[in-house]
Write an enzyme that holds these catalytic residues in place. Structure first.
Site, PDB file in Angstrom:
ATOM      1  N   VAL A  40       5.455  28.246  46.413  1.00 31.64           N
ATOM      2  CA  VAL A  40       5.539  26.820  47.537  1.00 31.64           C
ATOM      3  C   VAL A  40       7.123  26.789  46.960  1.00 31.64           C
ATOM      4  O   VAL A  40       7.628  26.620  45.892  1.00 31.64           O
ATOM      5  CB  VAL A  40       4.653  25.759  46.799  1.00 31.64           C
ATOM      6  CG1 VAL A  40       4.948  24.564  47.722  1.00 31.64           C
ATOM      7  CG2 VAL A  40       3.204  25.981  47.156  1.00 31.64           C
ATOM      8  N   LYS A  41       7.642  26.202  48.189  1.00 25.74           N
ATOM      9  CA  LYS A  41       9.142  25.642  48.201  1.00 25.74           C
ATOM     10  C   LYS A  41       9.015  24.076  48.562  1.00 25.74           C
ATOM     11  O   LYS A  41       8.312  23.858  49.450  1.00 25.74           O
ATOM     12  CB  LYS A  41       9.861  26.328  49.067  1.00 25.74           C
ATOM     13  CG  LYS A  41      11.386  25.866  49.401  1.00 25.74           C
ATOM     14  CD  LYS A  41      12.199  26.645  50.158  1.00 25.74           C
ATOM     15  CE  LYS A  41      13.330  26.211  50.802  1.00 25.74           C
ATOM     16  NZ  LYS A  41      14.340  27.005  51.467  1.00 25.74           N
TER      17      LYS A  41
END
Ligand code: R5P
Length: 296
Positions: free
Chosen positions: A202-203
């Site tokens: 996840v960013k």
């Protein structure tokens, strides 16, 4: 029949040494299949467990962003220092030489431009094409709280299903609408939803208060998004704090390619991420490298 008489029996079975079954270095990734682990090991450095991704995918919704007008001239020289590209298939095929050995995190969502509602995205790349360009991962925007929240989550889950079939991990990018509060409570919600629904990493953005609660409650690796251009010391401090508070690296764009000296900035970010260099020392490194010929 083969004549085996006289063949010396010299095989070594090392019966007294049990075969090791090593774990996997990335958070929450131990049960993934071999191909997915192998691709993640290209994006994340197995020695440090971290990555410095260079995000240059901005053109997919905002056209020729400052610093990205000529990717061939301004960005390709940065390639030796990056751990992974984050870009669109258009820039990949037109501008990045296929001789690059850097893993590609391929932007796989799109649709609206900056002139329209940004959360109105669709999947914009088939998994077949991601395989064709040898992508190490695909990236997709998820708009928790946005107008098209459900669709963007559904886009992600479809991509996760297709990625699992091919061994290609999905990077979920938590996108924040203009009017939404960027705090730890929001990002805990967004990151956890992405991980629960299958994203392999996840960013997300850094927040000064409680970032460690976002990383600790997200069961997959988090990479820190760069965001708008900051003074170099602020950007280096943000990257430092993020990795110290549990991020598995950064995916930065404007804070690198809009810097006065992108090569020097990238080198400084690498030290922060992979060697825990303190922000003030990293700024000194940036200034020293910037003053050297060719980096100004
Ligand atoms: C963000 O949502 C998009 O992926 C961007 O195009 C890009 O990755 C942002 O990078 P940065 O904010 O560091 O310039």
């Amino acid at each position: 029949m083969a004549d085996t008489d006289g063949v010396k029996e010299s095989k070594q079975f090392y019966e007294d040494i049990p075969m090791e079954t090593p774990g996997f270095f990335l958070r929450g990734s131990g049960s993934l299949d071999w191909g997915m682990k192998n691709r993640l090991s290209r994006v994340f450095n197995p020695q440090t467990g971290r990555t410095v991704m260079l995000a240059i995918d901005h053109g997919y919704f905002q056209g020729p962003t400052t610093g990205l007008e000529r990717v061939d001239l301004n960005i390709l020289p940065l390639e030796p220092q990056i751990d992974a590209w984050m870009l669109t298939r258009g820039i990949l095929r037109t501008t990045v030489p296929p001789t690059t050995n850097k893993p590609v995190v391929l932007r796989a969502s799109g649709g609206p431009s900056i002139l329209k509602e940004l959360s109105d995205e669709q999947i914009a790349v088939s998994m077949e094409d991601a395989v064709r360009v040898n992508a190490a991962a695909v990236a997709i925007q998820v708009f928790i709280g946005g107008q098209f929240e459900t669709r963007s989550v559904h886009n992600m889950t479809r991509l996760v299903d297709e990625g699992l079939r091919c061994g290609i991990p999905v990077l979920a990018v938590t996108a924040v609408g203009k009017d939404m509060v960027r705090d730890a409570k929001y990002f805990r919600l967004a990151c956890r939803i992405c991980a629960e629904l299958g994203a392999q990493f996840v960013k997300t953005y850094y927040v000064a208060e409680g970032f460690e609660t976002i990383t600790s409650s997200c069961p997959v690796p988090i990479v820190m998004a760069g965001g708008k251009k900051l003074p170099e010391l602020d950007a280096l401090t943000m990257a430092y704090n993020a990795v110290q508070q549990g991020a598995a690296g950064v995916d930065m764009g404007r804070n690198i390619f809009q810097s006065d000296a992108p090569t020097a900035m990238l080198a400084a970010v690498r030290e922060v991420v992979h060697n825990n260099m303190k922000p003030a020392d990293a700024l000194d490194l940036y200034k020293t490298l910037k003053s050297e010929k060719g980096n100004e």
